[in-house]
Every structure is written in C-alpha cells, then in structure tokens.
Design a protein around this motif. Sequence first.
Motif, PDB file in Angstrom:
ATOM      1  N   CYS A 126     -21.167  58.234  38.763  1.00 38.39           N
ATOM      2  CA  CYS A 126     -21.829  58.760  37.560  1.00 38.39           C
ATOM      3  C   CYS A 126     -22.652  60.003  37.874  1.00 38.39           C
ATOM      4  CB  CYS A 126     -22.727  57.684  36.943  1.00 38.39           C
ATOM      5  SG  CYS A 126     -21.831  56.314  36.212  1.00 38.39           S
ATOM      6  N   LEU A 127     -22.001  61.156  37.764  1.00 43.04           N
ATOM      7  CA  LEU A 127     -22.663  62.423  38.022  1.00 43.04           C
ATOM      8  C   LEU A 127     -22.609  63.340  36.802  1.00 43.04           C
ATOM      9  CD1 LEU A 127     -24.040  64.279  40.158  1.00 43.04           C
ATOM     10  CD2 LEU A 127     -21.739  65.086  40.749  1.00 43.04           C
ATOM     11  N   THR A 128     -21.422  63.515  36.225  1.00 40.58           N
ATOM     12  CA  THR A 128     -21.205  64.501  35.168  1.00 40.58           C
ATOM     13  C   THR A 128     -21.914  64.133  33.865  1.00 40.58           C
ATOM     14  OG1 THR A 128     -19.059  65.074  36.096  1.00 40.58           O
ATOM     15  CG2 THR A 128     -19.429  65.667  33.807  1.00 40.58           C
ATOM     16  N   GLU A 129     -22.481  65.144  33.222  1.00 43.51           N
ATOM     17  CA  GLU A 129     -23.090  64.983  31.899  1.00 43.51           C
ATOM     18  C   GLU A 129     -22.553  66.062  30.966  1.00 43.51           C
ATOM     19  OE1 GLU A 129     -27.337  64.936  32.164  1.00 43.51           O
ATOM     20  OE2 GLU A 129     -27.366  63.371  33.707  1.00 43.51           O
ATOM     21  N   ALA A 130     -22.837  65.906  29.687  1.00 48.20           N
ATOM     22  CA  ALA A 130     -22.336  66.867  28.699  1.00 48.20           C
ATOM     23  C   ALA A 130     -22.806  68.290  28.992  1.00 48.20           C
ATOM     24  CB  ALA A 130     -22.773  66.443  27.295  1.00 48.20           C
ATOM     25  N   GLY A 133     -21.708  69.686  33.967  1.00 48.08           N
ATOM     26  CA  GLY A 133     -20.398  69.381  34.529  1.00 48.08           C
ATOM     27  C   GLY A 133     -20.197  70.191  35.795  1.00 48.08           C
ATOM     28  N   SER A 134     -19.801  71.441  35.627  1.00 46.25           N
ATOM     29  CA  SER A 134     -19.677  72.328  36.781  1.00 46.25           C
ATOM     30  C   SER A 134     -21.040  72.654  37.393  1.00 46.25           C
ATOM     31  CB  SER A 134     -18.971  73.627  36.378  1.00 46.25           C
ATOM     32  OG  SER A 134     -17.629  73.372  36.020  1.00 46.25           O
ATOM     33  N   ASP A 135     -22.107  72.390  36.653  1.00 43.22           N
ATOM     34  CA  ASP A 135     -23.477  72.620  37.124  1.00 43.22           C
ATOM     35  C   ASP A 135     -24.220  71.282  37.152  1.00 43.22           C
ATOM     36  OD1 ASP A 135     -25.948  73.685  37.800  1.00 43.22           O
ATOM     37  OD2 ASP A 135     -26.425  74.254  35.737  1.00 43.22           O
ATOM     38  N   GLU A 177     -40.454  68.326  37.709  1.00 42.44           N
ATOM     39  CA  GLU A 177     -41.195  69.541  38.040  1.00 42.44           C
ATOM     40  C   GLU A 177     -40.610  70.258  39.253  1.00 42.44           C
ATOM     41  OE1 GLU A 177     -43.521  70.585  35.991  1.00 42.44           O
ATOM     42  OE2 GLU A 177     -43.155  68.763  34.806  1.00 42.44           O
ATOM     43  N   ALA A 178     -39.739  69.604  39.951  1.00 49.21           N
ATOM     44  CA  ALA A 178     -39.163  70.187  41.163  1.00 49.21           C
ATOM     45  C   ALA A 178     -38.194  71.309  40.825  1.00 49.21           C
ATOM     46  CB  ALA A 178     -38.457  69.111  41.977  1.00 49.21           C
ATOM     47  N   LYS A 179     -37.938  72.145  41.799  1.00 48.85           N
ATOM     48  CA  LYS A 179     -36.948  73.204  41.649  1.00 48.85           C
ATOM     49  C   LYS A 179     -35.593  72.581  41.323  1.00 48.85           C
ATOM     50  CE  LYS A 179     -35.009  77.135  44.192  1.00 48.85           C
ATOM     51  NZ  LYS A 179     -34.986  77.868  45.499  1.00 48.85           N
ATOM     52  N   LYS A 180     -34.802  73.277  40.522  1.00 51.13           N
ATOM     53  CA  LYS A 180     -33.515  72.750  40.078  1.00 51.13           C
ATOM     54  C   LYS A 180     -32.693  72.239  41.263  1.00 51.13           C
ATOM     55  CE  LYS A 180     -29.422  74.035  37.391  1.00 51.13           C
ATOM     56  NZ  LYS A 180     -28.731  75.125  36.664  1.00 51.13           N
ATOM     57  N   ILE A 371     -14.516  76.637  40.125  1.00 48.15           N
ATOM     58  CA  ILE A 371     -15.637  76.192  40.958  1.00 48.15           C
ATOM     59  C   ILE A 371     -15.244  76.176  42.423  1.00 48.15           C
ATOM     60  CG2 ILE A 371     -17.049  74.172  41.546  1.00 48.15           C
ATOM     61  CD1 ILE A 371     -18.092  75.752  39.155  1.00 48.15           C
ATOM     62  N   GLN A 372     -14.003  75.775  42.728  1.00 51.08           N
ATOM     63  CA  GLN A 372     -13.557  75.787  44.123  1.00 51.08           C
ATOM     64  C   GLN A 372     -13.633  77.199  44.696  1.00 51.08           C
ATOM     65  OE1 GLN A 372     -13.392  72.808  45.233  1.00 51.08           O
ATOM     66  NE2 GLN A 372     -13.350  72.018  43.133  1.00 51.08           N
ATOM     67  N   LYS A 373     -13.275  78.191  43.883  1.00 49.24           N
ATOM     68  CA  LYS A 373     -13.341  79.578  44.354  1.00 49.24           C
ATOM     69  C   LYS A 373     -14.778  80.001  44.637  1.00 49.24           C
ATOM     70  CE  LYS A 373      -9.141  80.836  41.840  1.00 49.24           C
ATOM     71  NZ  LYS A 373      -8.570  81.627  40.726  1.00 49.24           N
ATOM     72  N   ILE A 374     -15.715  79.501  43.835  1.00 47.13           N
ATOM     73  CA  ILE A 374     -17.130  79.796  44.079  1.00 47.13           C
ATOM     74  C   ILE A 374     -17.571  79.173  45.406  1.00 47.13           C
ATOM     75  CG2 ILE A 374     -19.481  79.319  43.302  1.00 47.13           C
ATOM     76  CD1 ILE A 374     -18.444  79.547  40.418  1.00 47.13           C
ATOM     77  N   VAL A 375     -17.202  77.910  45.621  1.00 50.25           N
ATOM     78  CA  VAL A 375     -17.571  77.224  46.865  1.00 50.25           C
ATOM     79  C   VAL A 375     -16.990  77.955  48.071  1.00 50.25           C
ATOM     80  CG1 VAL A 375     -17.302  75.094  48.202  1.00 50.25           C
ATOM     81  CG2 VAL A 375     -17.778  74.972  45.735  1.00 50.25           C
ATOM     82  N   ILE A 376     -15.719  78.309  47.978  1.00 51.78           N
ATOM     83  CA  ILE A 376     -15.051  78.980  49.099  1.00 51.78           C
ATOM     84  C   ILE A 376     -15.689  80.335  49.391  1.00 51.78           C
ATOM     85  CG2 ILE A 376     -12.872  80.017  49.863  1.00 51.78           C
ATOM     86  CD1 ILE A 376     -11.498  77.826  48.016  1.00 51.78           C
TER      87      ILE A 376
END
Length: 382
Positions: A126-130, A133-135, A177-180, A371-376
């Motif tokens: 359970c990670l993705t939210e409306a 998603g990519s963020d 309050e923490a950084k994103k 997103i894979q291209k961003i990671v790479i």
Amino acid sequence: MNLALNEEQLMIQDMARKFADAELAPVAAELDKTNDQQLFQANLKKLADLGFMGLNVKSEYGGVEAGSVAFSLAITELARACASTAVTTSVTNMVAEVIQAVGNEEQKQKYLPKLCSGEYLAGGFCLTEASAGSDPAGMRTTAVKDGDDYILNGSKIFITSGTFAGVFVVWAVTDPEAKKGKGISCFLVEAGTPGMTIGKSEEKMGQKASPTNEVHFENCRIPSTSLMGKENKGFAVAVGELAGGRIGIGSLALGIGFAAMDYARQYLTERKQFGQPLSSFQGLQWKLAERYTDLEAAKLLLMQAADLKEKGLSFSKEASMAKLFASEKANKACYDAQQMLGGSGYIKEYPLERFARDVRITSIYEGTSEIQKIVISRELLK
C-alpha cells in the motif's frame, strides 16, 4: 561473466514452467473471462505449497532462499501462461521481502511463514494514492501516535490482491512538518483490522483475475508494534523495494512477450497465403528476428539486475533499465504478434488479444516508463 544458471535456478525455472503449462495455461482464458476467484486463489495456494511465495525468503521463516535470479525466472515462466497469477506472486514476494528486510524478529516470525505457506494467499503493498502515484513522497495518508497506538487515516489506490491479502505493508506520514519524503513511516496492517475497508475490485483492461482495489483507513487504530523499522524512515524502504519490484514486473512482461511471439511463430508455420506458409515471407521472418532479439536482450538486462541484487550490490539503475526495456519491448512483441495473425489476432478465440491487454500495464505499474527514465538519468548524472 558466467551466464549459466545453477542447478537450483534451473530446477525452479523448470518447476514454474511445468506448473504454468499444467495448471495455469488451461484456465487463463477462463479466468480472464469469468474472474473465477475460487479457481484463481486455489492456484495461488498450490504455488505457495511449491515455495513460490517466498523465493527470496530465508528458510527459517518458511522461504526457499532461492535468490533474485530464481525469482525472475519463475515470474517469467508463470507470466507465459497467466499474467494475473504472475503479478500476484510477484507482489506477494515483494511484501515478504520488505518484511524480511526491515521487520523486527517478532514481525518476521509472525508474518513471513503465513505468506510463504499460503495461509495468507497474498500480501498487499500500500503505497500509491490518488495524488501520489509517480510521486509517492507526496502521500497524504497519516499515522498519528496516540498512546501505544497509531491512528491511520487516508486511502490507497491500485492495490494488488486487496480483496484477499492477509497483511498489508502501509506507508503513511508520521511527521507532517518534515521535509517532503522524510517524515514517512512503514506499518504492517492485518486484514480485517477495524477502520480499514477494501473497495470494490476495479474493472480493468487486462490481468482481470488479479483484484486491484482501493484501501481506505478511517480512524484505523493499530498498535505501535506495527511500525516496521524506524519512525519517519520509511520512504527509503519504499524506494528500495520498488527497485526489486521492477525486476518482477520486467520479468512478467518478458514472459508475456515470449508467449505472444511463440504463439505467432507457430501460427506462421501453419497458416498459408499465396500458396505457401506465412513463415516463408521475409518481412515476417525479420519481425520474428527483431522481436526475439529484443526479448533476449531484455532477459539479459533482467538477469544482470537480479544478479546484482542477489549479491547485495547497487542495482536500482539496472532494475529500472531492465523494467523499461522489457516492458516496452514486450508491448511491441505482443502487438507485432497480433499483427502477424491478421484478423485472427483480434479475436478472443486466439490468445493474442489477451496478451496485448495483459502486457499493456507493465509499462505503467511499478513506475511508468517515463519514471524509469528519470531514475536512470539521475543515476547516470550523479
């Protein structure tokens, strides 16, 4: 570099192939059409009995300790027959691995044997939210400390196996309050916990037998012992596990791509036009050569990423490369295979239209191709 598989890897690959041929292939079209959950879940239990739900889990927790290469091989073979079964197996293994990696001994002893044995037919990630998603660092689900408990509020979407998962790994903001990305923690939430509800299964284009659900938390109270790892340090866990999950999805895409091309190759030898088999036409021969070359290259990228992971080395870039290449080339393989069948490829009597629907999501979930291209590129520019 030694590319030969060892005896255990070959055994698991062979076992997965035989199970897929005997148990999954004969019912894959039926599951796609009817979504028979009794049949689908029965096959998941059989896979658990054979050890496929804890391929990279230590034997002391009920796993088989086969490693990441064996995991990739197994998912590929299962996906050749039934993508829905393969994705459920992949995600359940991912859930088991995150518990093994960051859970305390009590958590590992409690949950891993249930996942590996099939007492829990699946695990939920359970990670993705409306709006995340990519963020995923932008998630809004919260976990507020209340005495010896945490209270969860929020919703997750696109959760594989939501309807029958026995335990969910849930990420939530514990320090707003923490950084994103810095104030997120990771929790274990058992199915049936008051305050957690599972939404209806989504109507999907493909992989129809695998339920995909929203999971809602409304004042869901869980004990503080549900926290995995350190408070506010959960986002790094998610990022690390997503990299491993990409090996699974890349392997799944590869299996579908091979299934499509194998079917088309056989069809070309049997179907005649202009008085000769389709396989005698150079244009179709070249399509076969190109697509099989793509898929073999994808397999090597996946083996490289899995081998690095197995050795405990950095593998994030390689996993993203493998997932990007395998999913895109598998999509191409399915559409080219469909084209080779002509009008027959568009008809449900043949499996190509199902392969084309099943493979489409592989370039989207566990991180889109973009997103894979961003990671790479981030890794390359460090």
